[in-house]
Design an enzyme around this catalytic site. Structure first.
Site, PDB file in Angstrom:
ATOM      1  N   ASN A 211       0.783  -1.298   0.009  1.00  0.00           N
ATOM      2  CA  ASN A 211       0.007   0.004  -0.016  1.00  0.00           C
ATOM      3  C   ASN A 211       0.805   1.361  -0.151  1.00  0.00           C
ATOM      4  OD1 ASN A 211      -2.488  -1.209  -0.129  1.00  0.00           O
ATOM      5  ND2 ASN A 211      -3.070  -0.901   1.831  1.00  0.00           N
ATOM      6  N   CYS A 263      -7.691   2.956   3.211  1.00  0.00           N
ATOM      7  CA  CYS A 263      -6.597   2.231   3.604  1.00  0.00           C
ATOM      8  C   CYS A 263      -5.335   3.129   3.391  1.00  0.00           C
ATOM      9  CB  CYS A 263      -6.486   0.958   2.468  1.00  0.00           C
ATOM     10  SG  CYS A 263      -7.631  -0.271   2.830  1.00  0.00           S
TER      11      CYS A 263
HETATM   12  N1  NAD Z   1     -11.573  -1.630   2.865  1.00  0.00           N
HETATM   13  C1  NAD Z   1     -10.799  -2.011   1.954  1.00  0.00           C
HETATM   14  O1  NAD Z   1     -10.974  -1.912   1.163  1.00  0.00           O
HETATM   15  C2  NAD Z   1      -9.703  -3.178   2.514  1.00  0.00           C
HETATM   16  C3  NAD Z   1      -8.866  -3.768   1.699  1.00  0.00           C
HETATM   17  C4  NAD Z   1      -7.991  -4.376   2.202  1.00  0.00           C
HETATM   18  C5  NAD Z   1      -7.452  -4.473   3.508  1.00  0.00           C
HETATM   19  N2  NAD Z   1      -8.483  -3.963   4.337  1.00  0.00           N
HETATM   20  C6  NAD Z   1      -8.299  -3.872   5.879  1.00  0.00           C
HETATM   21  O2  NAD Z   1      -9.248  -5.051   6.565  1.00  0.00           O
HETATM   22  C7  NAD Z   1      -9.588  -4.548   7.773  1.00  0.00           C
HETATM   23  C8  NAD Z   1     -11.027  -4.183   7.716  1.00  0.00           C
HETATM   24  O3  NAD Z   1     -11.455  -3.165   7.057  1.00  0.00           O
HETATM   25  P1  NAD Z   1     -13.112  -3.005   6.432  1.00  0.00           P
HETATM   26  O4  NAD Z   1     -12.827  -1.819   5.762  1.00  0.00           O
HETATM   27  O5  NAD Z   1     -13.626  -4.260   6.269  1.00  0.00           O
HETATM   28  O6  NAD Z   1     -13.332  -2.657   7.840  1.00  0.00           O
HETATM   29  P2  NAD Z   1     -15.043  -1.915   8.295  1.00  0.00           P
HETATM   30  O7  NAD Z   1     -14.914  -0.944   9.291  1.00  0.00           O
HETATM   31  O8  NAD Z   1     -16.008  -1.996   6.960  1.00  0.00           O
HETATM   32  O9  NAD Z   1     -15.470  -3.492   9.107  1.00  0.00           O
HETATM   33  C9  NAD Z   1     -15.281  -3.815  10.317  1.00  0.00           C
HETATM   34  C10 NAD Z   1     -16.252  -4.479  11.219  1.00  0.00           C
HETATM   35  O10 NAD Z   1     -15.812  -5.430  11.920  1.00  0.00           O
HETATM   36  C11 NAD Z   1     -16.892  -5.300  13.203  1.00  0.00           C
HETATM   37  N3  NAD Z   1     -16.070  -5.543  14.416  1.00  0.00           N
HETATM   38  C12 NAD Z   1     -15.208  -5.016  14.956  1.00  0.00           C
HETATM   39  N4  NAD Z   1     -14.974  -5.713  16.277  1.00  0.00           N
HETATM   40  C13 NAD Z   1     -15.655  -6.841  16.223  1.00  0.00           C
HETATM   41  C14 NAD Z   1     -15.590  -7.914  17.005  1.00  0.00           C
HETATM   42  N5  NAD Z   1     -14.946  -8.032  18.182  1.00  0.00           N
HETATM   43  N6  NAD Z   1     -16.524  -8.773  16.676  1.00  0.00           N
HETATM   44  C15 NAD Z   1     -17.308  -8.755  15.662  1.00  0.00           C
HETATM   45  N7  NAD Z   1     -17.276  -7.792  14.634  1.00  0.00           N
HETATM   46  C16 NAD Z   1     -16.257  -6.810  14.997  1.00  0.00           C
HETATM   47  C17 NAD Z   1     -17.446  -3.836  12.994  1.00  0.00           C
HETATM   48  O11 NAD Z   1     -18.420  -3.813  13.524  1.00  0.00           O
HETATM   49  C18 NAD Z   1     -17.420  -3.429  11.497  1.00  0.00           C
HETATM   50  O12 NAD Z   1     -18.462  -4.110  10.880  1.00  0.00           O
HETATM   51  C19 NAD Z   1      -8.714  -3.274   7.883  1.00  0.00           C
HETATM   52  O13 NAD Z   1      -7.531  -3.670   8.717  1.00  0.00           O
HETATM   53  C20 NAD Z   1      -8.576  -2.792   6.653  1.00  0.00           C
HETATM   54  O14 NAD Z   1      -7.294  -2.115   6.709  1.00  0.00           O
HETATM   55  C21 NAD Z   1      -9.621  -3.097   4.006  1.00  0.00           C
END
Ligand code: NAD
Length: 452
Positions: A211, A263
């Site tokens: 990234n 990200c």
């Molecule tokens: N969004 C992207 O394009 C992308 C791409 C690659 C990697 N990532 C990485 O993936 C990870 C997640 O990103 P995202 O965009 O999906 O986040 P997001 O905020 O859309 O989703 C995270 C979810 O986790 C839930 N959550 C938190 N703690 C919890 C628990 N203890 N039990 C159950 N649910 C729980 C939240 O309620 C939320 O719905 C991050 O580290 C991000 O950097 C994101």
């Protein structure tokens, strides 16, 4: 095989749906009961092309489930994926790992069988080991492995990215964990997807390095675009000329208002901070972060300059609010800097975004949200294209001109051709391309000729 996906956000929901499409029985767990309720009703809480159909298909096939009950979801699973958020920690820019660690604690309390606990969230190097410590401390009796499997999907093309990735990266430290991960990704072996099997630290670092490199590429071309404007060169031709070099590659060489999204901003920051912790300062990425932050502000300045130096009392139409097209994600979008900066300078903002307005309303106040682009343009002193949604690519220019108080367009995504815009009678300002207003090439050439 069976897996539990902890966190049903962008990554958890897409990965969970895709694994179920691979034939894996998948339970997506989220703390957010309203999200789970909507999913159970067949409603998709995020905008992602193709996701609704994929979810529907696999729910109907009895392979994809949604619950808030983590304990129930991990019974008998081969792997538990942690896909919770890792936002920037307030104040210092380190990744906030509290969601990851509390998920690890909950998993430790709930598991009763061997499973691989896989971090899919983007986490700094060393996190997998801490997850292992947390689980081992809470459950000395439990047989388990930890693995790292960073996700590289992009919002807007997430399903294709997951199903046909350039590569899969897995950090695993036992043969047992490795074989579970290989089995889960078996359908990708069949299409010869390269799988990088490595250790935990390498997998974790690889995600941040990827990234950070992409963010650096964007920042590089933005810097080159600034130079092109001064020199009378065309940044798109420069990008093509360098991008055709296989060592460089053509992607991520499109100039614009600076990178945003969920990200790049937080990951570049966390990469730099974790470099500090390990005594390996990432000065290149520190500079990228600084340049990108100031670029967003400079974009507001450009709009003000195009409006003759002041936007006091002027109406500015903003087309596009999300950080890129095909997503409703507003996190760290350039519009979140540009719109408030214009408002602070006295502008009145009318905006339209095809999908992002519901999210935008929570973050951008005192904006008139319009039903379509033309409504936003009606009576505005200037239009600025901030996100290159397809529907802004072929606006009826005659209509645009008749609706605007002045035919002034600031195109921060270079959607339009400068020559055509000038021909159509617009005062057109793009990024990094020769234009009548910002090219000082003539005076520079003259100065060079005079030995300056
Ligand atoms: N969004 C992207 O394009 C992308 C791409 C690659 C990697 N990532 C990485 O993936 C990870 C997640 O990103 P995202 O965009 O999906 O986040 P997001 O905020 O859309 O989703 C995270 C979810 O986790 C839930 N959550 C938190 N703690 C919890 C628990 N203890 N039990 C159950 N649910 C729980 C939240 O309620 C939320 O719905 C991050 O580290 C991000 O950097 C994101």
């Amino acid at each position: 095989m069976r897996i539990a996906m902890i966190g049903a956000g962008y990554v958890g929901l897409v990965s969970g749906a895709c694994f179920s499409e691979f034939g894996v029985e998948t339970v997506c767990v989220d703390k957010d009961s309203s999200k789970i309720e909507r999913l159970k009703q067949g409603e998709i809480p995020i905008y992602e092309p193709g996701l609704a159909a994929l979810v529907q298909k696999n729910v109907a096939a009895g392979r994809l489930f949604f619950t808030t009950d983590l304990k129930e979801s991990v019974a008998g699973v081969d792997a538990v994926f942690i896909a919770v958020g890792t936002p920037s920690r307030r104040g210092d820019g380190h990744a906030d790992l509290s969601y990851v660690f509390s998920a690890a604690e909950e998993i430790a309390a709930a598991l009763d069988n061997y499973a691989v606990i896989v971090t899919k969230s983007t986490v700094p190097v060393g996190t997998g080991r801490k997850v292992r410590e947390i689980i081992a401390k809470a459950r000395p009796d439990l047989e388990f492995d930890v693995a790292s499997n960073p996700e590289f999907l992009r919002e807007g093309s997430a399903i294709g990215d997951f199903m046909r990735p350039d590569r899969v990266v897995v950090g695993a430290e036992s043969e047992r964990a490795e074989s579970v991960m290989r089995a889960l990704y078996r359908p990708l072996y069949l299409i010869e997807t390269p799988i990088v099997m490595t250790n935990l630290e390498t997998a974790e670092l690889a995600k941040y390095a990827a990234n950070s490199f992409l963010a650096m590429k964007i920042t590089f071309i933005n810097e080159v675009a600034n130079f092109c404007e001064k020199a009378g060169a065309d940044v798109h031709d420069v990008a093509r000329a360098i991008g055709l070099d296989g060592r460089i590659g053509a992607k991520f060489l499109h100039p614009g208002p600076g990178y945003g999204g969920s990200c790049f901003p937080k990951d570049t920051l966390a990469f730099a901070r974790s470099g500090d912790l390990y005594g390996a300062r990432q000065r290149l990425i520190e500079t990228v972060i600084d340049l990108n932050d100031s670029r967003k502000m400079e974009m507001a300045d450009r709009i003000i300059a195009a409006c003759g130096g002041s936007v006091e009392g002027k109406e500015i139409a903003i087309l596009g609010l999300t950080f890129k097209p095909n997503t409703d994600d507003m996190r760290d979008s350039p519009s979140l800097t540009i719109v408030p900066a214009l408002q602070a300078a006295g502008a009145v903002i009318r905006a339209h975004d095809p999908i992002g307005m519901e999210e935008a309303r929570k973050m951008l106040k005192d904006v008139t949200y319009c039903d379509d682009a033309y409504q936003a343009l009606d009576g505005a002193d200037c239009v600025a294209i901030v996100t290159e949604w397809n529907e802004f690519r072929a606006l009826n220019l005659k209509r645009v001109k008749s609706l605007l108080r002045r035919p002034l367009m600031v195109d921060l995504r270079n959607v339009y051709d400068p020559a055509e815009m000038i021909e159509a009678g617009f005062d057109y300002h793009g990024i990094g391309r020769p234009g009548p207003l910002r090219t000082d090439a003539d005076s520079r050439t003259k100065a060079l000729a005079e030995g300056d």
